[in-house]
Design a protein around this motif. Structure first.
Motif, PDB file in Angstrom:
ATOM      1  N   SER A  13     -52.465   6.561 -82.779  1.00 51.08           N
ATOM      2  CA  SER A  13     -53.380   6.520 -81.619  1.00 51.08           C
ATOM      3  C   SER A  13     -54.751   7.077 -81.976  1.00 51.08           C
ATOM      4  CB  SER A  13     -52.790   7.289 -80.427  1.00 51.08           C
ATOM      5  OG  SER A  13     -51.543   6.763 -80.042  1.00 51.08           O
ATOM      6  N   SER A  14     -55.264   6.693 -83.148  1.00 49.42           N
ATOM      7  CA  SER A  14     -56.570   7.180 -83.592  1.00 49.42           C
ATOM      8  C   SER A  14     -57.635   6.907 -82.534  1.00 49.42           C
ATOM      9  CB  SER A  14     -56.981   6.487 -84.892  1.00 49.42           C
ATOM     10  OG  SER A  14     -55.958   6.570 -85.853  1.00 49.42           O
ATOM     11  N   ILE A  15     -58.532   7.876 -82.339  1.00 49.33           N
ATOM     12  CA  ILE A  15     -59.629   7.720 -81.387  1.00 49.33           C
ATOM     13  C   ILE A  15     -60.858   7.241 -82.152  1.00 49.33           C
ATOM     14  CG2 ILE A  15     -61.144   8.885 -79.748  1.00 49.33           C
ATOM     15  CD1 ILE A  15     -58.875  10.837 -79.197  1.00 49.33           C
ATOM     16  N   ALA A  16     -61.355   6.066 -81.797  1.00 48.00           N
ATOM     17  CA  ALA A  16     -62.531   5.473 -82.438  1.00 48.00           C
ATOM     18  C   ALA A  16     -63.691   5.492 -81.452  1.00 48.00           C
ATOM     19  CB  ALA A  16     -62.242   4.047 -82.898  1.00 48.00           C
ATOM     20  N   GLN A  17     -64.809   6.075 -81.864  1.00 49.22           N
ATOM     21  CA  GLN A  17     -65.977   6.189 -81.001  1.00 49.22           C
ATOM     22  C   GLN A  17     -66.797   4.898 -81.025  1.00 49.22           C
ATOM     23  OE1 GLN A  17     -66.615   9.025 -79.296  1.00 49.22           O
ATOM     24  NE2 GLN A  17     -65.006  10.277 -80.205  1.00 49.22           N
ATOM     25  N   PHE A  18     -67.517   4.647 -79.935  1.00 43.08           N
ATOM     26  CA  PHE A  18     -68.522   3.585 -79.847  1.00 43.08           C
ATOM     27  C   PHE A  18     -67.995   2.226 -80.316  1.00 43.08           C
ATOM     28  CE2 PHE A  18     -71.083   7.252 -79.305  1.00 43.08           C
ATOM     29  CZ  PHE A  18     -72.222   6.846 -78.624  1.00 43.08           C
ATOM     30  N   GLN A  19     -66.811   1.882 -79.870  1.00 42.92           N
ATOM     31  CA  GLN A  19     -66.280   0.565 -80.158  1.00 42.92           C
ATOM     32  C   GLN A  19     -66.863  -0.453 -79.168  1.00 42.92           C
ATOM     33  OE1 GLN A  19     -64.164   0.224 -83.122  1.00 42.92           O
ATOM     34  NE2 GLN A  19     -65.380   2.106 -83.115  1.00 42.92           N
ATOM     35  N   SER A  20     -67.106  -1.645 -79.656  1.00 48.30           N
ATOM     36  CA  SER A  20     -67.841  -2.641 -78.888  1.00 48.30           C
ATOM     37  C   SER A  20     -66.894  -3.635 -78.224  1.00 48.30           C
ATOM     38  CB  SER A  20     -68.818  -3.383 -79.809  1.00 48.30           C
ATOM     39  OG  SER A  20     -69.549  -4.325 -79.085  1.00 48.30           O
ATOM     40  N   SER A  21     -67.217  -3.968 -76.980  1.00 48.15           N
ATOM     41  CA  SER A  21     -66.457  -4.970 -76.239  1.00 48.15           C
ATOM     42  C   SER A  21     -67.412  -5.699 -75.307  1.00 48.15           C
ATOM     43  CB  SER A  21     -65.332  -4.310 -75.442  1.00 48.15           C
ATOM     44  OG  SER A  21     -64.642  -5.273 -74.669  1.00 48.15           O
ATOM     45  N   VAL A  22     -67.205  -7.007 -75.144  1.00 47.51           N
ATOM     46  CA  VAL A  22     -68.028  -7.801 -74.243  1.00 47.51           C
ATOM     47  C   VAL A  22     -67.323  -7.911 -72.897  1.00 47.51           C
ATOM     48  CG1 VAL A  22     -69.016 -10.079 -73.804  1.00 47.51           C
ATOM     49  CG2 VAL A  22     -69.106  -9.092 -76.103  1.00 47.51           C
ATOM     50  N   ILE A  23     -68.066  -7.606 -71.819  1.00 50.61           N
ATOM     51  CA  ILE A  23     -67.494  -7.752 -70.477  1.00 50.61           C
ATOM     52  C   ILE A  23     -67.223  -9.227 -70.226  1.00 50.61           C
ATOM     53  CG2 ILE A  23     -67.909  -7.375 -68.022  1.00 50.61           C
ATOM     54  CD1 ILE A  23     -69.754  -5.069 -68.781  1.00 50.61           C
ATOM     55  N   PRO A  24     -65.964  -9.611 -69.930  1.00 57.05           N
ATOM     56  CA  PRO A  24     -65.611 -11.037 -69.781  1.00 57.05           C
ATOM     57  C   PRO A  24     -66.529 -11.774 -68.814  1.00 57.05           C
ATOM     58  CG  PRO A  24     -63.645  -9.660 -69.733  1.00 57.05           C
ATOM     59  CD  PRO A  24     -64.808  -8.731 -69.702  1.00 57.05           C
ATOM     60  N   GLY A  25     -66.934 -12.976 -69.251  1.00 52.69           N
ATOM     61  CA  GLY A  25     -67.767 -13.827 -68.402  1.00 52.69           C
ATOM     62  C   GLY A  25     -69.227 -13.469 -68.384  1.00 52.69           C
ATOM     63  N   THR A  26     -69.654 -12.503 -69.251  1.00 51.84           N
ATOM     64  CA  THR A  26     -71.052 -12.069 -69.268  1.00 51.84           C
ATOM     65  C   THR A  26     -71.532 -11.936 -70.703  1.00 51.84           C
ATOM     66  OG1 THR A  26     -70.666  -9.685 -69.386  1.00 51.84           O
ATOM     67  CG2 THR A  26     -70.545 -10.705 -67.205  1.00 51.84           C
ATOM     68  N   ASN A  27     -72.828 -11.678 -70.848  1.00 52.66           N
ATOM     69  CA  ASN A  27     -73.408 -11.358 -72.142  1.00 52.66           C
ATOM     70  C   ASN A  27     -73.722  -9.872 -72.213  1.00 52.66           C
ATOM     71  OD1 ASN A  27     -74.553 -11.690 -74.721  1.00 52.66           O
ATOM     72  ND2 ASN A  27     -76.598 -12.047 -73.868  1.00 52.66           N
ATOM     73  N   LYS A  28     -72.897  -9.060 -71.599  1.00 49.49           N
ATOM     74  CA  LYS A  28     -73.101  -7.619 -71.555  1.00 49.49           C
ATOM     75  C   LYS A  28     -72.098  -6.918 -72.467  1.00 49.49           C
ATOM     76  CE  LYS A  28     -75.136  -7.559 -66.936  1.00 49.49           C
ATOM     77  NZ  LYS A  28     -75.074  -7.012 -65.556  1.00 49.49           N
ATOM     78  N   GLU A  29     -72.645  -6.019 -73.286  1.00 45.24           N
ATOM     79  CA  GLU A  29     -71.826  -5.299 -74.268  1.00 45.24           C
ATOM     80  C   GLU A  29     -71.523  -3.898 -73.748  1.00 45.24           C
ATOM     81  OE1 GLU A  29     -72.023  -3.926 -78.989  1.00 45.24           O
ATOM     82  OE2 GLU A  29     -73.783  -4.743 -77.971  1.00 45.24           O
ATOM     83  N   LEU A  30     -70.267  -3.507 -73.880  1.00 46.05           N
ATOM     84  CA  LEU A  30     -69.816  -2.191 -73.447  1.00 46.05           C
ATOM     85  C   LEU A  30     -69.388  -1.399 -74.678  1.00 46.05           C
ATOM     86  CD1 LEU A  30     -69.425  -0.730 -70.712  1.00 46.05           C
ATOM     87  CD2 LEU A  30     -67.020  -1.435 -70.802  1.00 46.05           C
ATOM     88  N   LEU A  31     -69.940  -0.190 -74.841  1.00 52.93           N
ATOM     89  CA  LEU A  31     -69.608   0.698 -75.955  1.00 52.93           C
ATOM     90  C   LEU A  31     -68.849   1.897 -75.420  1.00 52.93           C
ATOM     91  CD1 LEU A  31     -73.079   0.595 -77.719  1.00 52.93           C
ATOM     92  CD2 LEU A  31     -71.013  -0.569 -78.478  1.00 52.93           C
TER      93      LEU A  31
END
Length: 817
Positions: A621-639
């Protein structure tokens, strides 16, 4: 990895065979003890105690007295010997000849009194200089005080040049050997603050006030179980000389922005009293340049977002501490320490963001950004030590710590179409106010069991309260309107209680075992008025540790270590707030984060001054900081921070000190290894692998007329930051030093990052998700700097950090036991 792990699991069987074979060497052993004092009946710390053959004065064993002047030399075979006690500034003292026959398990020499060497005290003393990097059996030591290129820098810059340590400026986190979860200590005391505050503290800590930095990857049971990667201990300068002494210094530098530094440290010791303190100021206004690129598939189109940020920051740091130690009587010592800092980071940035659709420019955004991030801290420590008898001691530590972070940000966004025609503008602002209060109590007890075994045990309690008041406002018709979905106040209350016990004992001749067990119970609750109990956890875990060392002869030794560790999510990681970097990039907390635990193995070998070690860890269960994900249906990136499935890391370290001629010292640290990370994407487990190496080198050349030249260089081929692959990077730094007589001071000129190669770059390529991310971050520029340091007061007796003796290796062995 499986076959390697299987080999590690066979280690206990190998050790059993080794111990059985070693039993044949077991013979009657004796222990030697005593206390070293001066002619004023004051304890003499760190005196060299040498066991010599009575017949020809051949050195048999060596040891070093501790802080209280007490020494022990264990497992001495039968024979006829004498003792020699030596300390700079004192005349050597020899004992009468004595015999050991196995019937005397412990021989106590009582008090050995040293007399001051009046001739030496008035003479100029030449001492050996430690190398920048020393790879000890259980830790890597960075001797900051002796480095030319480190002068005029800060603690964070020194760590960036340390083998195996990676400073991630984007997330303000530290990692060791590819593992996150680093705990930072100052003078052996843990700093209870968020990771980004630790990084800012280190950035404001002058390297000229630092004696050394220790990187400890397999801590024993007496250390907190927190931190999968281990500990970084920063040892500040503190002299044991009588009278008043200290140093002051200043430096100025420029690298597309000014860099200033001033520092002062002092120590006043008289009789039973010791007063010490330091203050430093630094300013760093170097230009920073960031670049981000994102490509995703959305509704059959390919959307690309290319952002460039030119940042004009200015950081002003004030750090201060003052401490007082008083020896109440022969058995009791009381200490007080107050420390604090004020770190103020101001930034104006111009960001340009271009959004393209299917290769054609669709929208451009010009963002003017102003941000303040100011951390303030005040802390107090009370410590008390009671010695019942030699080797029988009780220690108490109490801490009250207060922190406050104020982090407001303002944005003005100007939108244009693909042809450059202005569309509209908007204004927004965000605020984040975080007070933190922590209380810590710790009680440790050390005693002997029988003639050879030592027991350490203790308890610890930590009570913490965090508040996080965050919000976002938009300007509408000249009025600021709060965005309710992004505005809230969160509170975290956490209690951690721990207890531990460890034993240390010689098993057979030259084989020592240290085994410990620690239990920690954690109770955490995070919530807000609108949403209580977002996180409500209670759990307890056991953390075993085992250390085994074997000295084959004076030139060869081996040690094995195992420890279990934990990394708990920070409050900033868990708090469910959202703060935006630009209109399409957001930072968020993750209340679903779980603690990460790891099993860590280490094998170390020493041949003379050459050291080799292999480390293997499995982290769940390693904790990784500032991982990137795109909010579905948008061009918005969530860190945000998230749990990975697991991380497996295998590393080796080789240390090679070389002296081809007496005026040229070389030191090489070679690090290599592999890392494997697994993460779930839409329920499917995906594997990421990386193999890399690092090379760290220091070249020191002694020139005529008290000149010294030093060059340091490092290169890392990259690594994994969660699922982001970091590209290789490095730098070369050079410096020239001139010493002006005994007390004339030291002038240093340095040039950092000569070839302008220190840049942090990473890529995350997820073809199955039709997502690609790239980032390039430059936090510093090539910098030329000039620094001057001057000692004052009583400098005739060198401080303990500068002294090296013929029994240095024995001293390190004593530290391990």
């Amino acid at each position: 990895m499986k076959s390697l792990l299987a080999k590690f699991m066979k280690i206990p069987n190998l050790l059993t065979v080794l111990l059985i074979l070693s039993m044949n060497m077991l013979s009657a052993q004796s222990n030697l003890t005593g206390t070293i004092k001066d002619d004023k009946n004051q304890d003499v710390a760190y005196a060299n105690v040498l066991l010599l053959s009575s017949s020809d004065s051949t050195l048999i064993r060596g040891g070093v007295a501790d802080d209280n002047g007490h020494f022990e030399i264990n497992n001495v075979a039968s024979g006829t010997y004498m003792l020699r006690v030596a300390m700079i500034g004192f005349l050597d003292q020899y004992s009468e000849s004595f015999s050991l026959n196995g019937g005397t398990p412990t021989k106590d020499f009582g008090v050995i009194t040293l007399k001051e060497d009046a001739v030496l005290m008035n003479a100029v003393e030449v001492v050996a200089k430690k190398p920048l990097f020393e790879q000890k059996i259980d830790r890597l030591v960075v001797n900051v005080a002796n480095s030319i290129t480190s002068s005029g820098t800060n603690a964070l810059e020194v760590l960036e040049r340390t083998p195996g340590v990676v400073v991630n400026h984007q997330s303000n986190t530290l990692s060791i050997s590819g593992k996150s979860g680093v705990v930072v200590m100052i003078n052996g005391r843990i700093n209870y603050m968020p990771a980004d505050a630790v990084v800012r503290l280190l950035a404001g800590m002058s390297s000229d006030n630092i004696e050394k930095i220790e990187v400890i990857t397999t801590p024993p049971a007496g250390f907190d179980a927190e931190g999968n990667a281990g500990y970084i201990n920063i040892v500040l300068k503190k002299s044991l000389d009588n009278g008043l002494n200290g140093s002051y210094g200043a430096s100025v530098g420029y690298g597309k922005g000014e860099q200033l530094n001033g520092n002062l440290n002092f120590n006043y010791r008289q009789g039973k009293m010791n007063l010490y303190g330091d203050y430093s100021y630094s300013r760093d206004a170097a230009e920073q340049i960031f670049a981000f690129y994102r490509r995703i598939g959305l509704g059959g189109d390919i959307l690309e977002t290319d952002t460039r940020s030119v940042r004009d920051p200015g950081t002003n740091n004030h750090n201060a501490r003052i401490g007082f130690d008083y020896q109440l009587d022969k058995k009791n010592v009381l200490g007080l320490l107050v420390d604090g800092y004020d770190t103020k980071w101001l930034m104006d940035a111009v960001n340009t963001s271009f959004v393209s659709r299917n290769g054609h420019l669709d929208t451009s955004i010009l963002i003017n950004n102003h941000e303040l991030n100011q951390w303030k801290h005040i802390g107090g420590n009370l410590n008390f030590q009671h010695t019942f008898a030699e080797g029988h001691q009780l220690t108490f530590d109490g801490n009250i710590l207060a922190y406050k972070d104020n982090n407001p940000t303002e944005y003005v966004n100007n939108y244009s179409d693909g042809e450059g025609n202005f569309l509209f503008s908007d204004e927004s602002r965000a605020h984040k106010l975080t007070p933190i209060n922590i209380k810590v109590g710790k009680l440790d007890y050390i005693t002997g069991i029988g003639k050879k075994m030592k027991l350490e045990t203790g308890v610890k309690g930590t009570i913490s309260h965090f508040s996080n008041d965050v919000g976002v406002d938009y300007k509408k018709a000249s009025e600021w309107v709060a965005e309710d979905t992004l505005t809230a106040k969160y509170d975290l209350n956490e209690k951690i209680f721990a207890g531990y016990a460890s034993i240390e004992t010689p098993l057979v001749a030259k084989v020592t075992l240290k085994a410990g067990l620690r239990y920690e119970n954690t109770n955490s609750n995070l919530g807000s008025e609108e949403q209580p109990n977002i996180v409500d956890r209670q759990f307890g875990k056991w953390f075993p540790s085992v250390f085994l060392s074997r000295d084959f002869n004076e030139n060869n030794s081996m040690n094995l270590a195992y420890s279990k560790r934990i990394t708990r999510p920070t409050f900033d990681d868990m708090a469910p707030f959202i703060i935006f970097l630009d209109p399409s990039t957001f930072f968020s907390g993750n209340p679903a984060l779980q603690p990460a635990t790891s099993d860590n193995f280490k094998l170390g070998l020493r041949h003379k001054s050459i050291l080799f070690s292999v480390e293997y860890s499995v982290e769940d269960s390693s904790i990784a900081q500032f991982q990137s994900s795109v909010i579905p249906g948008t061009n918005k990136e969530l860190l945000f921070a998230e749990n990975l499935k697991d991380t497996k890391t295998l590393n080796f370290t080789l240390t090679l000190p070389i002296t081809p001629v007496k005026w040229w010292n070389m030191s090489y640290n070679i690090i290599g290894g592999t890392q494997q990370t697994r993460k779930y994407f839409d329920g499917k487990l995906t594997k990421f692998d990386f193999a890399g190496f690092g090379l760290f080198s220091t070249q020191t050349i002694t020139l005529p007329s008290n000149f010294t030249f030093e060059a340091t260089g490092y290169y890392g081929s990259g690594g994994l930051f969660g699922v982001v692959k970091i590209k290789g990077y490095g730098a070369i730094n050079v410096g020239l030093q001139k010493k002006f007589g005994d007390n004339g001071g030291t002038l240093r000129v340095g040039y950092d990052d000569v070839f302008n190669t220190q840049k942090f770059s990473g890529i995350s390529d997820l073809p199955e998700q039709n997502q690609y991310f790239r980032a390039s971050l430059r936090f510093s520029q090539p910098t030329i700097k000039i620094s001057f340091t001057q000692n004052f007061g009583n400098q005739k007796v060198k401080s303990i950090g500068e002294h090296r003796s013929g029994a240095e290796e024995e001293r390190e062995r004593v530290k391990q036991k």
